[in-house]
Motif scaffolding. Sequence first.
Motif: not given
Length: 295
Positions: A60-73
């Motif tokens: 999924s192309i959303r996986a990184e966005k989900i994690v970044s919203l919680i822990l930052g990019e």
Amino acid sequence: DGLRLESKSGNVLVDLDVRKELNRKVDLAILTGDVDSIKEVTHKNRNFLQDTLILTTQDSIRAEKIVSLILGENNVISSVVMFGGVSLKDNLVNYNKEGKWYIGRPFSPDDDKVKEIAQEFSLAFEMVVADDIVAIKWAKLFSNLYSCIPALLGKSFQETFTDSDMAKLAVVLFREGFQVIEKAGIKLADLAEFELDKLRQLNQLSLQEAAQSFSEQINNLGKEPVYGTILENIKRGCPSGINHINGELVHLSEFDSRCANFNAKIVNFINRIEKTKRFFTMDEIKREFELGILN
């Protein structure tokens, strides 16, 4: 009893320290669950994941966005796995497809940390540090578009696509998806595992010719049945992941007049199968999509 891996090159037993939650800081955390689970997992282990490198492996192309919203990019690294296997039971995996493991930064240029991880993993896998991991993720998603069709039927790729109408449906999904991607200005990577030229050639052929060409490519998969992640997830009682594959194209098409009707219908049908546990017959799919009159 450890994790057992079966493959053509031999069998391996791996002793793992398995825990339901982290209890200490780690240098690198690899997220291997399905995309629907990573929000909860990341939140639950947040205290131990702060300032830790996070490697996503989801298609999924959303996986990184989900994690970044919680822990930052800053600490998020993305990857695309081109090898594969079948989970036969809780601790037994049949490793049946060799392939590369692409790795890169989704939000910034690659750095020494990415290269260090790739070097470490190269002991076991063919690693590739990617300049544009996002384009590779879109290519992987796109190459999975047709895996929903065997999942509609509960059949293998080989059994499904020997039927010319099912091969037609696969080509239609590709063509529809290609139009949506192009109009959205999204770049697809050209990979050895996913050659854009072959896709463009399918677009130039008549539907009948393209379907025949696609069917021949599937026949080259070999005699060992291939089922695809969507069907395997359904059989295991897990979320199929259809909303993060064909569903992404449907999501893109909602913003303007781009058409993703076939993909949208597929998504609805797979969601229905997840609830009812009843697969469609081939005749039902042919009627629902009016495959007999497609040209």
